[in-house]
Design a protein around this motif. Structure first.
Motif, PDB file in Angstrom:
ATOM      1  N   ALA A 178       0.765  -1.089   0.303  1.00 24.99           N
ATOM      2  CA  ALA A 178      -0.054  -0.117  -0.076  1.00 24.99           C
ATOM      3  C   ALA A 178       1.053   1.114  -0.242  1.00 24.99           C
ATOM      4  N   SER A 179       0.308   2.254  -0.870  1.00 21.56           N
ATOM      5  CA  SER A 179       0.442   3.882  -0.343  1.00 21.56           C
ATOM      6  C   SER A 179      -0.307   4.938   0.701  1.00 21.56           C
ATOM      7  N   TYR A 180       0.482   5.319   1.404  1.00 18.80           N
ATOM      8  CA  TYR A 180      -0.836   6.121   1.979  1.00 18.80           C
ATOM      9  C   TYR A 180       0.094   7.644   2.560  1.00 18.80           C
ATOM     10  N   THR A 181      -0.425   8.246   2.982  1.00 24.02           N
ATOM     11  CA  THR A 181      -0.331  10.040   3.095  1.00 24.02           C
ATOM     12  C   THR A 181      -0.595   9.491   5.269  1.00 24.02           C
ATOM     13  N   VAL A 182       0.420  10.175   5.448  1.00 21.29           N
ATOM     14  CA  VAL A 182      -0.041   9.943   7.335  1.00 21.29           C
ATOM     15  C   VAL A 182       0.527  10.658   7.676  1.00 21.29           C
TER      16      VAL A 182
ATOM     17  N   ALA B  13      -9.369  21.613   5.321  1.00 28.53           N
ATOM     18  CA  ALA B  13      -8.013  21.744   4.625  1.00 28.53           C
ATOM     19  C   ALA B  13      -7.429  20.621   3.919  1.00 28.53           C
ATOM     20  N   ASP B  14      -6.586  21.034   2.859  1.00 29.79           N
ATOM     21  CA  ASP B  14      -5.563  19.677   2.606  1.00 29.79           C
ATOM     22  C   ASP B  14      -4.445  19.196   3.554  1.00 29.79           C
ATOM     23  N   LEU B  15      -4.398  17.730   3.304  1.00 26.72           N
ATOM     24  CA  LEU B  15      -4.403  16.759   4.315  1.00 26.72           C
ATOM     25  C   LEU B  15      -2.401  17.036   4.243  1.00 26.72           C
ATOM     26  N   SER B  16      -2.284  17.508   3.146  1.00 32.01           N
ATOM     27  CA  SER B  16      -0.214  17.261   2.673  1.00 32.01           C
ATOM     28  C   SER B  16      -0.060  19.085   2.692  1.00 32.01           C
ATOM     29  N   ASP B  17      -0.993  20.295   3.427  1.00 29.60           N
ATOM     30  CA  ASP B  17      -1.010  21.311   3.924  1.00 29.60           C
ATOM     31  C   ASP B  17      -0.732  21.291   5.266  1.00 29.60           C
TER      32      ASP B  17
ATOM     33  N   ALA C 170       8.595  13.900   6.638  1.00 30.79           N
ATOM     34  CA  ALA C 170       7.477  13.842   6.133  1.00 30.79           C
ATOM     35  C   ALA C 170       7.394  15.529   5.628  1.00 30.79           C
ATOM     36  N   ASP C 171       8.037  16.347   5.792  1.00 29.69           N
ATOM     37  CA  ASP C 171       8.445  17.878   4.775  1.00 29.69           C
ATOM     38  C   ASP C 171       9.186  17.301   3.144  1.00 29.69           C
ATOM     39  N   GLU C 172       9.416  16.164   3.202  1.00 30.94           N
ATOM     40  CA  GLU C 172      10.509  15.952   1.606  1.00 30.94           C
ATOM     41  C   GLU C 172       9.703  14.875   1.461  1.00 30.94           C
ATOM     42  N   THR C 173       8.468  14.706   2.018  1.00 30.55           N
ATOM     43  CA  THR C 173       7.575  13.348   1.028  1.00 30.55           C
ATOM     44  C   THR C 173       6.755  13.392   1.631  1.00 30.55           C
ATOM     45  N   ASN C 174       6.280  15.135   1.521  1.00 30.72           N
ATOM     46  CA  ASN C 174       4.612  15.126   2.606  1.00 30.72           C
ATOM     47  C   ASN C 174       3.976  14.155   3.052  1.00 30.72           C
ATOM     48  N   GLY C 175       4.951  13.406   3.008  1.00 29.66           N
ATOM     49  CA  GLY C 175       3.924  12.559   3.999  1.00 29.66           C
ATOM     50  C   GLY C 175       3.119  10.693   3.787  1.00 29.66           C
ATOM     51  N   LEU C 176       4.118  11.046   2.527  1.00 32.66           N
ATOM     52  CA  LEU C 176       3.576   9.711   1.655  1.00 32.66           C
ATOM     53  C   LEU C 176       4.359   8.985   1.949  1.00 32.66           C
ATOM     54  N   ARG C 177       4.317   7.501   2.054  1.00 30.29           N
ATOM     55  CA  ARG C 177       4.903   6.365   2.572  1.00 30.29           C
ATOM     56  C   ARG C 177       4.718   5.414   1.360  1.00 30.29           C
TER      57      ARG C 177
ATOM     58  N   GLY D 197      -8.398   7.021  -1.451  1.00 29.19           N
ATOM     59  CA  GLY D 197      -8.601   8.107  -1.074  1.00 29.19           C
ATOM     60  C   GLY D 197      -9.148   8.095  -0.085  1.00 29.19           C
ATOM     61  N   GLN D 198     -10.046   6.891   0.812  1.00 28.82           N
ATOM     62  CA  GLN D 198     -10.458   6.943   2.048  1.00 28.82           C
ATOM     63  C   GLN D 198      -9.419   7.639   3.504  1.00 28.82           C
ATOM     64  N   LEU D 199      -9.694   8.495   4.355  1.00 27.15           N
ATOM     65  CA  LEU D 199      -9.956   9.244   5.171  1.00 27.15           C
ATOM     66  C   LEU D 199      -9.671   8.347   6.316  1.00 27.15           C
ATOM     67  N   ALA D 200      -8.891   7.616   8.046  1.00 22.11           N
ATOM     68  CA  ALA D 200      -9.337   7.470   8.756  1.00 22.11           C
ATOM     69  C   ALA D 200      -9.451   8.658   9.791  1.00 22.11           C
ATOM     70  N   PRO D 201      -9.940   8.055  10.678  1.00 19.31           N
ATOM     71  CA  PRO D 201     -10.176   9.049  11.535  1.00 19.31           C
ATOM     72  C   PRO D 201      -9.507   8.272  12.639  1.00 19.31           C
ATOM     73  N   PRO D 202      -8.640   9.004  13.562  1.00 21.52           N
ATOM     74  CA  PRO D 202      -7.023   9.567  14.380  1.00 21.52           C
ATOM     75  C   PRO D 202      -6.903   7.648  14.942  1.00 21.52           C
ATOM     76  N   LEU D 203      -5.544   7.175  14.826  1.00 22.70           N
ATOM     77  CA  LEU D 203      -5.266   5.799  15.404  1.00 22.70           C
ATOM     78  C   LEU D 203      -3.934   6.361  16.654  1.00 22.70           C
ATOM     79  N   GLN D 204      -4.228   5.414  18.059  1.00 22.27           N
ATOM     80  CA  GLN D 204      -2.896   5.955  18.662  1.00 22.27           C
ATOM     81  C   GLN D 204      -1.640   5.094  18.073  1.00 22.27           C
ATOM     82  N   ILE D 205      -0.855   5.539  18.330  1.00 24.20           N
ATOM     83  CA  ILE D 205       0.505   4.408  18.026  1.00 24.20           C
ATOM     84  C   ILE D 205       2.021   4.693  18.922  1.00 24.20           C
ATOM     85  N   ALA D 206       1.875   4.412  20.394  1.00 25.12           N
ATOM     86  CA  ALA D 206       2.881   4.607  20.616  1.00 25.12           C
ATOM     87  C   ALA D 206       2.089   6.832  21.336  1.00 25.12           C
ATOM     88  N   LYS D 207       2.846   7.206  21.729  1.00 26.82           N
ATOM     89  CA  LYS D 207       3.142   8.071  21.827  1.00 26.82           C
ATOM     90  C   LYS D 207       2.023   9.439  20.613  1.00 26.82           C
TER      91      LYS D 207
END
Length: 253
Positions: A130-134, A155-159, A169-176, A198-208
């Protein structure tokens, strides 16, 4: 005056005595243990044991040598002699290597080819890519607010990533990615599998961190020849690991 290796090494050192075949078997074992190499030797002996009953056909042997020569651009006896010299390998060692590789390939196919289909179903979720933006922030309330802004088109996720994330994240615009879903954190990987492109997920907690993620593209793995060979190798490695562990436990004094 040019200094040679012989000038810098004690002629009674383990290296010198090993090169001169003056070292005892007990000391060799001690050195293998000291440098963490004995486990590799144990592994190779396990391999020899599992392939000992493999009998190659003349056609397989001829094909194996031909493939090796093509791979290493060996077109004559002189080329082979040069290759042996460059790699510090004798002709018997070379022949042993080629035949052993052929036997091992045959053993893998005969032992694991029939198990690949079911194993593929077990591994598919990890092999899909998968490719995704985080976007990651350390406040749940901020993550929730940013999620709603993107979801509502305010708002735009990349912005937002440029505003709230730094470094990579700045260099890749969060794309993984794209990468296999065995790579992200298991919580994130599970979420990605549930999303549509294209679907956005509600916030997930991973560690901190609190993560807002959008799936960009999903790449289901196909059971092609490359994947099939990879899975055969995985099954083989798992078997060797089990046998190595079992042999150490059963045969140690």
């Amino acid at each position: 005056m040019t200094e040679t290796i012989k000038d810098t090494i004690d002629l009674n050192s383990p290296l010198a005595r090993l090169c001169q075949n003056r070292i005892s078997g007990e000391e060799v074992v001690g050195l293998l243990q000291k440098y963490g190499i004995i486990s590799q030797l144990q592994r190779e002996l396990i391999v020899d044991n599992v392939i000992k009953s493999i009998e190659l056909t003349a056609e397989e042997v001829l094909g194996g040598y031909k493939a090796f020569y093509q791979q290493h651009q060996i077109n004559s006896d002189e080329d082979r002699a040069d290759w042996l010299e460059c790699n510090h390998v004798t002709l018997p060692q070379f022949e042993h290597f080629v035949l052993r590789t052929l036997k091992l390939d045959r053993f893998k196919r005969e032992t694991f080819a029939s198990k690949v289909d079911s194993y593929f179903l077990e591994r598919k979720n990890q092999l899909d890519r998968a490719s995704y933006t985080v976007l990651g922030v350390k406040s749940f309330h901020l993550a929730q607010e940013l999620f709603l802004q993107v979801q509502d088109g305010e708002a735009d996720l990349s912005d937002l990533i440029k505003q709230y994330s730094g470094g990579e994240a700045d260099e890749t615009n969060g794309l993984r990615g794209p990468h296999e879903l065995s790579i992200p954190h298991p919580i994130l990987a599970t979420q990605l599998r549930s999303l549509k492109p294209g679907q956005l997920a509600p916030p997930l907690q991973i560690a901190k961190w609190f993560i807002v993620v959008r799936l960009e593209k999903y790449f289901p793995v196909q059971l092609d020849e490359k994947t099939r060979m990879r899975l055969i190798d995985e099954l083989y490695e798992s078997m060797i690991h089990r046998q190595l562990h079992q042999s150490i436990e059963e045969l140690k004094i």
